[in-house]
Design a protein around this motif. Structure first.
Motif, PDB file in Angstrom:
ATOM      1  N   GLN A  31       0.838  -1.200   0.000  1.00 39.75           N
ATOM      2  CA  GLN A  31       0.000   0.000   0.000  1.00 39.75           C
ATOM      3  C   GLN A  31       0.875   1.253   0.000  1.00 39.75           C
ATOM      4  O   GLN A  31       0.615   2.192  -0.755  1.00 39.75           O
ATOM      5  N   TYR A  32       1.905   1.272   0.809  1.00 45.47           N
ATOM      6  CA  TYR A  32       2.806   2.426   0.880  1.00 45.47           C
ATOM      7  C   TYR A  32       3.450   2.712  -0.476  1.00 45.47           C
ATOM      8  O   TYR A  32       3.648   3.852  -0.863  1.00 45.47           O
ATOM      9  N   ASN A  33       3.731   1.642  -1.229  1.00 43.07           N
ATOM     10  CA  ASN A  33       4.358   1.777  -2.544  1.00 43.07           C
ATOM     11  C   ASN A  33       3.340   1.878  -3.678  1.00 43.07           C
ATOM     12  O   ASN A  33       3.685   1.662  -4.841  1.00 43.07           O
ATOM     13  N   SER A  34       2.103   2.158  -3.345  1.00 38.95           N
ATOM     14  CA  SER A  34       1.008   2.384  -4.314  1.00 38.95           C
ATOM     15  C   SER A  34       0.626   1.142  -5.115  1.00 38.95           C
ATOM     16  O   SER A  34       0.061   1.257  -6.204  1.00 38.95           O
ATOM     17  N   ASN A  35       0.904  -0.026  -4.602  1.00 43.49           N
ATOM     18  CA  ASN A  35       0.456  -1.277  -5.223  1.00 43.49           C
ATOM     19  C   ASN A  35      -0.857  -1.701  -4.545  1.00 43.49           C
ATOM     20  O   ASN A  35      -0.913  -2.699  -3.820  1.00 43.49           O
ATOM     21  N   TYR A  36      -1.876  -0.929  -4.797  1.00 45.03           N
ATOM     22  CA  TYR A  36      -3.127  -1.076  -4.064  1.00 45.03           C
ATOM     23  C   TYR A  36      -3.862  -2.383  -4.342  1.00 45.03           C
ATOM     24  O   TYR A  36      -4.428  -2.977  -3.429  1.00 45.03           O
ATOM     25  N   MET A  55      -8.531   1.443   3.117  1.00 45.72           N
ATOM     26  CA  MET A  55      -7.640   1.831   2.024  1.00 45.72           C
ATOM     27  C   MET A  55      -8.443   2.327   0.823  1.00 45.72           C
ATOM     28  O   MET A  55      -8.136   3.379   0.255  1.00 45.72           O
ATOM     29  N   GLN A  56      -9.482   1.572   0.452  1.00 39.70           N
ATOM     30  CA  GLN A  56     -10.290   1.958  -0.716  1.00 39.70           C
ATOM     31  C   GLN A  56     -10.999   3.288  -0.490  1.00 39.70           C
ATOM     32  O   GLN A  56     -11.108   4.111  -1.408  1.00 39.70           O
ATOM     33  N   MET A  57     -11.470   3.515   0.741  1.00 42.06           N
ATOM     34  CA  MET A  57     -12.126   4.788   1.061  1.00 42.06           C
ATOM     35  C   MET A  57     -11.131   5.932   0.973  1.00 42.06           C
ATOM     36  O   MET A  57     -11.441   6.998   0.428  1.00 42.06           O
ATOM     37  N   LYS A  58      -9.943   5.712   1.488  1.00 40.05           N
ATOM     38  CA  LYS A  58      -8.897   6.733   1.448  1.00 40.05           C
ATOM     39  C   LYS A  58      -8.550   7.085   0.002  1.00 40.05           C
ATOM     40  O   LYS A  58      -8.287   8.238  -0.325  1.00 40.05           O
TER      41      LYS A  58
END
Length: 191
Positions: A31-36, A55-58
């Motif tokens: 997540q930190y590295n934008s691999n959502y 995460m999805q809401m953010k």
């Protein structure tokens, strides 16, 4: 600026180091590295729908939020689900996907959103029916009145203004459209 970025990275590493679960560490790093999408997979493997949802809401991924919440997520509250449906519908309106926006506004019980969809789809009869549902003190009635007036639906415009309590504007609409009889009758009713 570079120092701030380094500080954020160091703080992140410090927090991740304290996580005992290796799978959760992987998800947080992804997540930190934008691999959502990958992070989402890891959260789901751990049955941590709450973290995936957060995460999805953010990220503002309202289609994914509604999907997660509607699949019986124990963290999903009706009010949050309505917010998610509403935000997703707003997104769909921007994309001019009016049918899907209508579906999501209905799920969100968003009368104003539905009315806007009906105007966008030029389904003015459906928009007019919404006048019966919108509460009397809702400022949106004036906006709807303006919309109806703009497309020449004088009676619906007047109905919106009267329901909102703006008799003066309703009378102006009748007068500007040479509906003198209706203007006189409305004036007598509201003396």
């Amino acid at each position: 600026m570079l120092q701030t970025a380094n500080f954020e990275g160091l703080e992140f590493l410090k927090n991740v180091k304290n996580i005992d679960n290796d799978e959760l560490k992987k998800a947080e790093i992804l997540q930190y590295n934008s691999n959502y999408d990958e992070a989402s997979i890891h959260y789901n493997k751990m049955n941590r729908g709450d973290l995936n949802l957060a995460m999805q809401m953010k990220l503002g991924k309202w289609d994914k939020v509604t999907d997660i919440m509607s699949k019986g997520n124990p963290n999903a509250k009706d009010e949050n689900l309505k917010i998610a449906y509403n935000n997703f519908a707003d997104e769909l309106m921007e994309k001019k996907d009016y049918d899907k926006a209508e579906e999501n506004y209905k799920k969100a019980d968003n009368i104003q959103g539905l009315t806007n969809v009906y105007f966008a789809k030029e389904e003015y009869g459906k928009a007019a029916k919404m006048l019966d549902i919108i509460p009397e003190d809702d400022e949106y009635l004036e906006e709807i009145g303006d919309k109806f007036n703009g497309i020449g639906m004088v009676d619906e415009a007047v109905k919106a203004y009267v329901k909102y309590g703006n008799i003066t504007k309703a009378l102006e609409i009748y007068v500007s459209n040479n509906k003198w009889g209706e203007a006189i009758e409305l004036s007598r009713k509201n003396d």
